[in-house]
Every structure is written in C-alpha cells, then in structure tokens.
Design a protein around this motif. Structure first.
Motif: not given
Length: 244
Positions: A1-4, A168-173, A188-193, A211-215
C-alpha cells in the motif's frame, strides 16, 4: 500500500521524529526553535464538547518540544504535560501535572526508563521502572497531540526513499508506548487505511486515514496533506476529537 507525495512525507517525517515536549509547567525554560504545529483539539462525547487540548510543537537543534494544556469542562484545574526528546528521538524527560493532584515524571535511568509519581492528597510518592529503551514513545491519556507525534514517527520509520522507489510502503507497524497516568506500558499497531474525503470546517478535503490498534480498542485518525491530524474517532466509544 503506497502513500502519496512520498518525497514530502519522507522529508517532513524525518524531521518530525525529533519532536517532543509538552511544556506549560511553571519554571520550564522556553525552548527557541521552529514552530512545527499549534492549535486546539476539541473533545466531543455523544456530540457534546467536554474538553479542549491546546498544544504547540517546536523543534530546535538541541531538542524538540511540544506544549499542551488540557481543560476538562467538569474540572476547574488544567492538566499540563511536557515531553522532551533528543534529535535522535530518545526521551529526555516527560512530565504530567495537575494542580492539587500531583505529578508524574518519566526519564531515562541507566539504559531504561523510570517513572516518578507524586500524589498531593494523601501525600505519597512511588517509583515505577520500565524495562524499555529511551526511544519508547510517550502516549499519555487525553493528550491527542501525542498521537500526532506517534503518527509522524510511523511515517518516518516507513518512508525511507530508495533509488527508483515510487512511494512509501506503509506497512502495519507495532510501537511500544508508556502511558504515564496509568503507570503502565502498552503496544500500539499503526496502519495506513487509505485515502478518504472528510468534511473539515464546511469543505470536503482528501485525507489520509490511519488506524491505531490497541488492547483497549481501535482509533481511526485522519491526517491532511500538511501531515496534521484533523480528526480522531474512538471506535465504539462515541468519542471524537476534532481540530478547531
């Protein structure tokens, strides 16, 4: 997934990782530097405004400083915080305070981090060690400008431009964070959506959604072309944060 607009993202985010401090505390020396961002976030629960966070982020050659003051409508006292980081992104010092309540300070100790907590009533203090490196991000309760700092760090970590690369290859991190008000750490897992149109102050604008993914649940975050957060929605909590 590429970011402009990857070149602008890379250059901006590379400098943004230096950001840091939230300082409206008495006796704190004002740091001169370039103003990176400032403004106010309004916090809404079920459509009603319940709090405001006024913030300012400044970058200098010595450190980066972000200042924030949070005012809850139901409280007479403001909460203030200070987060300072070195040019490489490592923590120098973080402090949260509220009048008549107490303070929480996080700082490096040896190779790790330690939090010192002081409570006014009843008067007591405690120390909480964290087996985490100084590069760990501070993500305290209620300070939404700190979410922007984490998002900039995510972009900086992903947007390293190589010859021939088109975006940019925005991978979940996943990032380790400390939540000083809870005296705890989390992941916290950050993802580009992707890109999405969002109405901002009466006009539709193209936004980048993350998206910020948390418990504790997920957060949807919309950032404009200047890499500034315009809106945050806490999934399932009827809470929205909107830049004034």
């Amino acid at each position: 997934m590429k970011f402009p607009k990857y070149r602008k993202v890379a250059s901006f985010a590379a400098s943004a990782i230096l950001l840091s401090s939230l300082s409206l505390m008495a006796g704190t020396k004002k740091v001169a530097g370039n103003l990176v961002d400032s403004g106010t976030f309004g916090v809404y629960v079920n459509g009603k405004r319940v709090a405001s966070e006024k913030f300012e982020i400044v970058q200098s050659p010595e450190m980066s400083v972000a200042k924030a003051e949070l005012k809850l409508d139901e409280s007479k006292n403001a909460q203030m915080a200070e987060l300072q980081m070195k040019p490489n992104g490592d923590l120098i010092r973080y402090q949260w305070s509220e009048k008549d309540q107490g303070t929480a300070v996080v700082e490096p100790k040896d190779e790790f981090l330690v939090e010192h907590v002081t409570i006014v009533q009843p008067a007591k203090s405690a120390e909480q060690p964290f087996i985490l490196p100084p590069s760990t991000q501070i993500l305290d309760d209620y300070f939404f400008s700190q979410r922007q700092l984490l998002l900039w760090r995510y972009l900086s970590s992903q947007c390293r431009i190589a010859p021939g690369q088109k975006g940019c290859e925005l991978k979940p991190t996943q990032f380790g964070v400390i939540v000083p008000r809870q005296q705890s750490s989390a992941q916290v897992t950050v993802e580009y959506a992707g890109q999405q149109k969002l109405s901002v102050r009466g006009s539709d604008q193209e936004m980048s959604r993350f998206t910020f993914k948390t418990e504790g649940g997920d957060w949807n975050i919309w950032m404009d072309s200047a890499y500034k957060i315009q809106k945050i929605a806490i999934v399932g909590d009827n809470t929205e944060v909107v830049r004034d």
